[in-house]
Design a protein around this motif. Sequence first.
Motif, PDB file in Angstrom:
ATOM      1  N   ILE A 116     -35.835 -39.194   1.765  1.00 46.19           N
ATOM      2  CA  ILE A 116     -34.823 -39.208   1.888  1.00 46.19           C
ATOM      3  C   ILE A 116     -34.122 -39.103   0.102  1.00 46.19           C
ATOM      4  O   ILE A 116     -33.463 -38.853   0.059  1.00 46.19           O
ATOM      5  CB  ILE A 116     -34.364 -40.717   2.946  1.00 46.19           C
ATOM      6  CG1 ILE A 116     -33.969 -39.701   4.029  1.00 46.19           C
ATOM      7  CG2 ILE A 116     -32.156 -40.116   2.393  1.00 46.19           C
ATOM      8  CD1 ILE A 116     -33.898 -40.842   5.064  1.00 46.19           C
ATOM      9  N   HIS A 117     -34.725 -40.702   0.103  1.00 45.57           N
ATOM     10  CA  HIS A 117     -34.514 -40.661  -1.728  1.00 45.57           C
ATOM     11  C   HIS A 117     -34.890 -39.705  -2.368  1.00 45.57           C
ATOM     12  O   HIS A 117     -33.775 -39.422  -2.747  1.00 45.57           O
ATOM     13  CB  HIS A 117     -35.061 -41.623  -2.094  1.00 45.57           C
ATOM     14  CG  HIS A 117     -34.550 -43.298  -1.591  1.00 45.57           C
ATOM     15  ND1 HIS A 117     -32.351 -43.721  -1.205  1.00 45.57           N
ATOM     16  CD2 HIS A 117     -34.356 -44.313  -0.651  1.00 45.57           C
ATOM     17  CE1 HIS A 117     -32.064 -44.589  -0.025  1.00 45.57           C
ATOM     18  NE2 HIS A 117     -33.974 -44.924  -0.219  1.00 45.57           N
ATOM     19  N   LEU A 118     -35.768 -38.936  -1.991  1.00 48.67           N
ATOM     20  CA  LEU A 118     -36.628 -38.321  -3.087  1.00 48.67           C
ATOM     21  C   LEU A 118     -35.903 -37.228  -3.302  1.00 48.67           C
ATOM     22  O   LEU A 118     -35.822 -36.532  -3.963  1.00 48.67           O
ATOM     23  CB  LEU A 118     -37.984 -37.341  -2.409  1.00 48.67           C
ATOM     24  CG  LEU A 118     -38.970 -36.685  -3.230  1.00 48.67           C
ATOM     25  CD1 LEU A 118     -38.440 -36.327  -5.016  1.00 48.67           C
ATOM     26  CD2 LEU A 118     -40.125 -35.703  -2.687  1.00 48.67           C
ATOM     27  N   GLN A 119     -35.144 -36.683  -1.786  1.00 47.65           N
ATOM     28  CA  GLN A 119     -34.120 -35.766  -1.894  1.00 47.65           C
ATOM     29  C   GLN A 119     -33.549 -35.813  -1.980  1.00 47.65           C
ATOM     30  O   GLN A 119     -32.717 -34.647  -2.741  1.00 47.65           O
ATOM     31  CB  GLN A 119     -34.174 -34.969  -0.002  1.00 47.65           C
ATOM     32  CG  GLN A 119     -33.983 -33.404   0.368  1.00 47.65           C
ATOM     33  CD  GLN A 119     -34.314 -32.572   0.211  1.00 47.65           C
ATOM     34  OE1 GLN A 119     -35.381 -32.800  -0.337  1.00 47.65           O
ATOM     35  NE2 GLN A 119     -33.169 -31.926  -0.839  1.00 47.65           N
ATOM     36  N   ARG A 120     -32.853 -36.611  -2.485  1.00 47.10           N
ATOM     37  CA  ARG A 120     -30.720 -36.666  -2.492  1.00 47.10           C
ATOM     38  C   ARG A 120     -31.343 -36.459  -3.832  1.00 47.10           C
ATOM     39  O   ARG A 120     -29.773 -36.604  -4.466  1.00 47.10           O
ATOM     40  CB  ARG A 120     -30.571 -38.039  -2.223  1.00 47.10           C
ATOM     41  CG  ARG A 120     -30.430 -37.954  -0.484  1.00 47.10           C
ATOM     42  CD  ARG A 120     -29.439 -39.176   0.359  1.00 47.10           C
ATOM     43  NE  ARG A 120     -28.960 -38.980   1.391  1.00 47.10           N
ATOM     44  CZ  ARG A 120     -29.461 -39.890   2.206  1.00 47.10           C
ATOM     45  NH1 ARG A 120     -29.419 -40.842   2.184  1.00 47.10           N
ATOM     46  NH2 ARG A 120     -29.229 -39.760   3.698  1.00 47.10           N
ATOM     47  N   ASN A 121     -32.145 -37.393  -4.477  1.00 46.74           N
ATOM     48  CA  ASN A 121     -32.332 -37.396  -6.486  1.00 46.74           C
ATOM     49  C   ASN A 121     -32.312 -35.685  -6.903  1.00 46.74           C
ATOM     50  O   ASN A 121     -31.744 -35.125  -7.541  1.00 46.74           O
ATOM     51  CB  ASN A 121     -33.250 -38.042  -7.007  1.00 46.74           C
ATOM     52  CG  ASN A 121     -33.068 -39.445  -6.550  1.00 46.74           C
ATOM     53  OD1 ASN A 121     -32.139 -40.204  -5.978  1.00 46.74           O
ATOM     54  ND2 ASN A 121     -33.973 -40.611  -6.356  1.00 46.74           N
ATOM     55  N   LEU A 122     -33.795 -35.135  -5.995  1.00 44.71           N
ATOM     56  CA  LEU A 122     -33.628 -33.905  -6.287  1.00 44.71           C
ATOM     57  C   LEU A 122     -32.337 -33.268  -6.079  1.00 44.71           C
ATOM     58  O   LEU A 122     -31.957 -32.051  -7.333  1.00 44.71           O
ATOM     59  CB  LEU A 122     -34.881 -33.072  -5.347  1.00 44.71           C
ATOM     60  CG  LEU A 122     -36.061 -33.280  -5.752  1.00 44.71           C
ATOM     61  CD1 LEU A 122     -37.303 -32.491  -4.415  1.00 44.71           C
ATOM     62  CD2 LEU A 122     -36.650 -33.091  -7.398  1.00 44.71           C
ATOM     63  N   SER A 123     -31.456 -33.634  -4.857  1.00 46.35           N
ATOM     64  CA  SER A 123     -30.111 -32.541  -5.250  1.00 46.35           C
ATOM     65  C   SER A 123     -29.117 -32.953  -6.060  1.00 46.35           C
ATOM     66  O   SER A 123     -28.871 -32.425  -6.510  1.00 46.35           O
ATOM     67  CB  SER A 123     -29.847 -32.896  -3.809  1.00 46.35           C
ATOM     68  OG  SER A 123     -30.543 -32.665  -2.370  1.00 46.35           O
ATOM     69  N   SER A 124     -29.055 -34.482  -6.843  1.00 43.24           N
ATOM     70  CA  SER A 124     -28.198 -34.828  -7.140  1.00 43.24           C
ATOM     71  C   SER A 124     -28.290 -34.480  -8.718  1.00 43.24           C
ATOM     72  O   SER A 124     -28.007 -34.001  -9.791  1.00 43.24           O
ATOM     73  CB  SER A 124     -28.672 -36.152  -7.304  1.00 43.24           C
ATOM     74  OG  SER A 124     -29.277 -36.829  -7.792  1.00 43.24           O
ATOM     75  N   SER A 125     -29.553 -34.097  -8.954  1.00 40.57           N
ATOM     76  CA  SER A 125     -30.441 -33.874 -10.189  1.00 40.57           C
ATOM     77  C   SER A 125     -29.894 -32.004 -11.032  1.00 40.57           C
ATOM     78  O   SER A 125     -30.221 -31.340 -12.079  1.00 40.57           O
ATOM     79  CB  SER A 125     -31.349 -34.285 -10.741  1.00 40.57           C
ATOM     80  OG  SER A 125     -32.558 -33.596  -9.897  1.00 40.57           O
ATOM     81  N   SER A 126     -29.966 -31.209  -9.117  1.00 43.51           N
ATOM     82  CA  SER A 126     -30.188 -29.679  -9.868  1.00 43.51           C
ATOM     83  C   SER A 126     -28.281 -29.584  -9.598  1.00 43.51           C
ATOM     84  O   SER A 126     -27.456 -28.204  -9.809  1.00 43.51           O
ATOM     85  CB  SER A 126     -30.826 -28.958  -8.260  1.00 43.51           C
ATOM     86  OG  SER A 126     -30.457 -29.750  -7.078  1.00 43.51           O
ATOM     87  N   GLY A 127     -27.575 -30.292  -9.232  1.00 41.97           N
ATOM     88  CA  GLY A 127     -26.047 -30.687  -9.495  1.00 41.97           C
ATOM     89  C   GLY A 127     -25.626 -29.758  -7.644  1.00 41.97           C
ATOM     90  O   GLY A 127     -25.223 -29.131  -7.675  1.00 41.97           O
TER      91      GLY A 127
END
Length: 128
Positions: A116-127
């Motif tokens: 969950i954290h990995l996916q949310r970090n990827l989503s937030s860093s890609s805008g």
Amino acid sequence: SSTFYMTPAQERFHEGFLHKRGGIRKNWKMRWFVLNGEGMELCYYNAFQETHLRGSIDLEEVSEVNKASPVVGAPLQEGGAAGSFFEILTPKRTFLLMASNDDLRRKWMGAINGCIHLQRNLSSSSGL
């Protein structure tokens, strides 16, 4: 049909048996769980290596993964010991799961939270 989908081995972050409490009847069933990090879902099957999907939890909908208190009526482990409980909260349902011991519960909670954290970090860093 998606009900006969089996996650490819390279996408499996974590897998193993857990007891799951039913949503309606509240009975406990042993299920084989596969955490699919690529597809952001926790899938469960009747048995190891079975291809017929019994259900899944969309990890993008999960708000919390918490340790849970022991539940009266849950199956006992070998030697009569109680299992180790955790819950997965989504807007539609709270899934109550039981690992056979605290160590396995911690591993499952860590793996689910990690996805969950990995996916949310990827989503937030890609805008997104």
